[in-house]
Design an enzyme around this catalytic site. Structure first.
Site, mmCIF file in Angstrom:
data_model
loop_
_atom_site.group_PDB
_atom_site.id
_atom_site.type_symbol
_atom_site.label_atom_id
_atom_site.label_comp_id
_atom_site.label_asym_id
_atom_site.label_seq_id
_atom_site.Cartn_x
_atom_site.Cartn_y
_atom_site.Cartn_z
ATOM 1 C CG HIS A 112 -1.994 -1.059 1.154
ATOM 2 N ND1 HIS A 112 -2.870 -1.201 0.090
ATOM 3 C CD2 HIS A 112 -2.296 -2.056 2.020
ATOM 4 C CE1 HIS A 112 -3.662 -2.245 0.314
ATOM 5 N NE2 HIS A 112 -3.324 -2.783 1.471
ATOM 6 C CG ASP A 151 -2.755 -8.349 0.400
ATOM 7 O OD1 ASP A 151 -1.923 -8.649 1.274
ATOM 8 O OD2 ASP A 151 -3.799 -7.711 0.639
ATOM 9 C CG HIS A 153 -6.508 -5.403 1.816
ATOM 10 N ND1 HIS A 153 -6.011 -6.442 2.560
ATOM 11 C CD2 HIS A 153 -7.550 -4.900 2.516
ATOM 12 C CE1 HIS A 153 -6.714 -6.573 3.670
ATOM 13 N NE2 HIS A 153 -7.655 -5.649 3.676
ATOM 14 C CG ASP A 240 -5.004 -10.170 2.963
ATOM 15 O OD1 ASP A 240 -4.681 -10.648 1.859
ATOM 16 O OD2 ASP A 240 -4.791 -8.984 3.261
#
Lengths: 439, 549
Positions: A112, A151, A153, A240
């Site tokens: 991120h 991931d 996200h 995740d």
């Protein structure tokens, strides 16, 4: 005794002394059970699997990639430099052919972290994959690299860094941004003005299971990779998407992750998120390690695994099939211009607002990219935030043409002469100049 | 007085020490077919003019278990394991009676799948039919929760002479190594105990009233009673005896290399900052990695009895041995005969050595002196090459001494200590070929037996606590205690220390004032969906290995 088909290097850095806060998901305990599981499985005794210590990234390794405001020290700790150094060690092992593949099981994560860094967002400060890839290019030449971010996200930081880079293909599979942080990663975000089709976002509906993920790999990711022909495939191996993850809503399993990795066949994997630290990470990481090493992973599963409970619905299967049909086309025949932003003379300009959820910082940016048919284009990024007054970052890319190189120098001069910038950061990859002005 | 006996590949050495001085010593040939007779002869010899009553301590290092494994003289073992998810346990199959029983315990010690009783019964019945009577019970994460290992042990109890439970051998995590360690422990159990009975009987006959301790490969000893349940820990203790002997004889505080040149092999050990290096996990036995802690040593097939032969016009030394050198009545020329020929030594019958070298030289149409010189040079080169390789390998990985991890340490030895029978003869040759100092300690020929005599009793253990479960567990001792929510790392360290010393107190009068090292310690907050729910604590500690003053 077990033998690895592929020689695999593992770099383990659990950062047992770094956390965001004692009860935050990104805390010391996160890789503890993974380490226990890998040790108990005897993974380090498998012939062909070796463990290595991470390196420590140097400031030049970070400053080659990021504009840090007000400076590098303010936004990083030693743990971040070791985590990035762990990724660099993985790259070194592969590039020097000491190992065929490498997996950096490190934290804190990085995907991120955007081009401009004012603090921690989405648990990330510096983008460890980008630091690693640019370290590779600095030392081994301008390789074509594909990053596949698995991931849950959206890898918005990595997307931001490579938005205009035509030699880097960024593919992100993630839970649909309408239902999860950071709320981005839609198919129309498919690259900046000089690199259209080099960013591919595949937003998946909540409760996507093994079948959906593997369908995307088979029908979308692999065909695109086949066309792009990267020199190196990097997997941003967030974990995740797991059905037991506490902060996401997907149905992916440890075996699914292993299978995905087996199909993708990355040269380097770098750990990203994943917060089901007891129920998922130990098994997902074991699966990925075995898959990368080419060792049978068929018996790897969660103790509480029940296929019927995590199977995706037929509607999801249908939705994903449709979604994939358009994706390869988006890569092969991208739109003529980005959806967001406008051309102003020889510059393509877009405004961005970035929120740092971990630290509550709001940043605003105006991004100028030189429209260039020959290279990735020089970048000027004006940025201000609740922490830092107006500052600027200027970057001349590695493959810059003469005009873009000259434009970068001109921008730096202008910034000195008439910019009201508190901090000016200058990255000239072509000339290997990394400069920082102001405080 | 302390008595030490080292049963080596070629010789059995014994010494009796009083206030650090040798009052009796003996060297007898090792009889491979009857190790006990070698021990008994050595006892005979050293106890000739020493009063057995005065001996306070009898330490014995023996190759018995090592030989049994190497020569395949082991017993069939019923290996019963439960694994759960992970790498397929078929990969760790060992021996002819290996049974995988469904059942699973996770990394926090939670039973996630009960042991399949019916499958266990079938495995037990199969072993009974085959007449197997020693067992290894090993389950994944048994060092977190031994319930399934204990259940397997209970199921075979009525037909077993011995059951080796994985968690009692080591508290470390490593399921495949735990399987092979428990297997070998059971496989040598009977042979070892027969030997132990004979030794105990002989000690009694001689009127030796002292405690008996057995040397381990990690530079410590274990009490005789413990060795009867953990015979696998006695393997490869020979190199450790020499290393501990060097510590006793020399004041070492720097990086150095220790060579023990014996009859069959040369053992090489490396010290960092004055402490011997240790294998981080455990040594390999019969090509299986195990959890047996050991000093880091390398062994090469070059020794005084190494056979000389000619390959492609060049003289080679070893690695095999064909009986003693001709100087000592052997049939074929060995390395010591070359030393005799060059008058570097005058061992036994020098004329026989000369004749042997001359006939070998005649066979290959060369000068005997040239042949002898080449043999001696080849042995020196082989030893120094092995030293160099070992140092290179050590520096490529993190270095652990018997005390601690030395982070970012590069080992750069400048001194070579040489021991064993031919040490004196090798000293000038090694000195010339190697850049640094080459030292032969006083009493070098029996340094191994001195090391055996003076090695302290050691114990090491791992403690694992989970305050959410309110439980503390020391697998190796089978200790389980309830702990409160406020249990912290400091409490865990104190508990580990207390149990370690209590354990040692069972064996020792504690007159040695042992030092306890905490080699690893960690404490982690465990967090659930509703906030903090406890701490996960790990402590690893040991009685510091060393020598008795």
């Amino acid at each position: 005794m077990l033998e690895a088909k592929n020689r695999l290097g593992l770099i383990f850095f659990p950062a047992f002394d770094w956390c965001i806060s004692p009860t935050h998901p990104e805390r010391e305990e996160r890789l503890l059970y993974t380490q226990d599981q890998l040790r108990e499985e005897g993974v380090f005794d498998i012939a062909g699997i070796s463990e290595y210590k991470p390196e420590v990234a140097g400031r030049e390794d970070v400053e080659r990639v990021h504009f840090c405001f007000p400076n590098l020290e303010a936004v990083t700790t030693t743990s971040h430099m070791v985590s990035a150094g762990g990724a660099i060690k993985a790259a070194r092992l592969v590039m020097e052919k000491e190992e065929e593949k490498a997996f950096a099981l490190v934290r804190p994560p990085g995907h991120h972290a955007c081009k401009s860094v004012h603090g921690n967002r989405g648990f990330c400060n510096i983008n460890i994959e980008a630091v690693m890839i640019e370290w590779i290019r600095e030392h081994y030449g301008p390789l074509r690299v594909a990053i596949v971010d698995t991931d849950c996200h959206h890898g918005d930081g990595t997307q931001d860094i490579y938005w205009n880079d035509r030699d880097t293909l960024f593919i992100s599979l993630h839970q649909d941004g309408r239902t999860l942080y950071p709320g981005t990663g839609f198919p129309h975000e498919c690259g900046g003005v000089n690199a259209l089709g080099r960013t591919i976002n595949i937003p998946l509906p909540p409760h996507t299971g093994d079948e959906g993920f593997l369908h995307v790999i088979d029908h979308c990711v692999l065909p695109i990779l086949e066309d792009f022909k990267p020199d190196l495939i990097v997997n941003s191996a967030g974990q995740d998407n797991h059905f037991s993850d506490p902060i996401t809503n997907m149905n992916f399993s440890a075996r699914g992750y292993a299978m995905l990795n087996h199909k993708l066949n990355p040269d380097i994997a770098v750990l990203e998120g994943g917060y089901a630290i007891q129920g998922a990470l130990p098994y997902v990481n074991t699966g990925i390690v075995l898959a990368m090493a080419g060792v049978d992973f068929d018996a790897v599963r969660e103790p509480d695994f029940d296929e019927s409970k995590v199977r995706q619905s037929p509607q999801i299967t249908e939705y994903i099939k449709k979604l994939c049909e358009g994706m390869v086309g988006l890569y092969l025949d991208p739109p003529k211009r980005p959806k967001v932003g406008d051309a102003e003379g020889e510059w393509f300009v877009r405004d961005k607002d970035i929120f740092y959820d971990t630290e509550g910082i709001s940043e605003s940016q105006v991004e100028y990219v030189r429209i260039c048919p020959h290279c990735s284009g020089t970048l000027k990024l004006e940025t201000w935030s609740t922490l830092n007054p107006l500052s600027v970052g200027i970057e001349v890319p590695l493959n810059a043409c003469d005009e873009c190189n000259a434009a970068g120098k001109r921008l730096l001069e202008e910034a000195h002469l008439k910019g009201n910038y508190r901090v000016t950061q200058y990255i000239n990859r072509r000339e290997r100049r990394y400069e920082h002005y102001g405080f | 007085m302390y008595l030490g006996i080292d049963v080596g590949g070629t010789h059995t050495d014994a010494v009796v020490l009083k206030d650090g001085k040798i009052v009796a010593s003996a060297k007898v040939p090792t009889d491979h077919h009857n190790l006990f007779s070698s021990v008994s002869k050595a006892l005979d010899s050293v106890l000739y003019d020493v009063k057995p009553h005065d001996i306070r301590r009898f330490n014995l290092s023996t190759t018995l278990s090592t030989n049994a494994i190497v020569e395949g003289r082991t017993e069939e073992v019923g290996v019963i394991v439960s694994s759960g998810p992970g790498i397929d346990p078929e990969n760790f199959r060992i021996g002819g009676f290996y049974h995988v029983i469904p059942g699973s315990i996770d990394h926090r010690g939670k039973e996630v799948r009960a042991l399949d009783v019916a499958a266990l019964d079938r495995a037990v019945a199969a072993c009974r039919e085959a007449g197997v009577s020693v067992f290894a019970a090993v389950t994944k994460f048994s060092t977190r929760n031994p319930a399934q290992e204990n259940a397997i042990a209970a199921a075979v109890a009525d037909q077993a002479d011995f059951v080796s439970r994985g968690h009692r051998i080591s508290g470390m995590l490593n399921f495949p190594r735990r399987i092979s360690t428990a297997y070998y422990n059971a496989a040598v159990w009977r042979t070892y105990n027969e030997f132990a009975d004979a030794v105990a009987g002989a000690a009694e006959d001689y009127g030796l009233l002292s405690r008996i301790n057995i040397l381990k490969a990690d530079g410590g000893t274990m009490p005789f009673s413990v060795s009867r349940d953990q015979p696998v820990e006695s393997i490869l203790s020979g190199p450790a005896a020499s290393v501990m002997g060097t510590i006793a004889l020399c004041d070492i505080s720097e990086d150095c290399v220790i060579l023990d040149i014996g009859g069959t092999t040369t053992d090489i050990a490396v010290f960092a900052d004055g402490a011997p290096l240790i294998e981080t996990e455990g040594i390999e036995v019969g090509s299986y990695p195990t959890l047996v802690r050991a000093l880091k040593t390398t062994s090469i097939g070059v020794g005084g009895d190494s056979r000389l032969h000619v390959v492609e016009g060049r003289v080679r030394v070893g690695p095999e041995r064909n009986g003693p050198p001709m100087a000592l009545g052997g049939a074929r020329p060995a390395l010591m005969d070359a030393f005799n020929y060059l008058e570097l030594t005058d061992l036994g019958d020098v004329a026989a050595s000369r004749a042997g070298i001359e006939s070998l030289a005649a066979l290959w149409d060369t000068f005997p002196e040239k042949m002898a010189r080449e043999a001696v040079e080849a042995s020196v080169t082989a030893i120094l090459d092995a030293v160099e390789d070992m140092i290179w390998a050590i520096n490529a990985k993190p270095v652990y001494t018997i005390h601690e991890l030395l982070a970012d340490k590069r080992v750069d030895p400048r001194t070579l200590y040489v021991m064993g029978g031919p040490a004196m003869a090798f000293q000038p040759l090694l000195s010339r070929a190697w850049g640094g100092r080459v030292v032969v300690p006083e009493n070098y020929a029996v340094a191994n037996a001195i090391g055996a005599a003076l090695t302290r009793t050691t114990v090491e253990a791992e403690l694992f606590a989970d305050t959410e479960k309110g439980r503390m567990f020391i697998p190796k001792f089978g200790v389980e205690e309830a702990v409160g929510a406020n249990y912290r790392l400091a409490d865990a360290e104190a508990d580990a220390r207390r149990h370690l010393l209590a354990r040692l107190g069972e064996f020792e009068a504690l007159d040695e004032d042992p030092e306890v090292d905490v080699t690893e310690a960690g404490e982690f907050n465990m967090v659930g969906m509703r906030g903090e729910r406890g701490r996960n604590i790990r402590v690893k500690c040991q009685i510091r290995p060393g020598i008795l003053k």
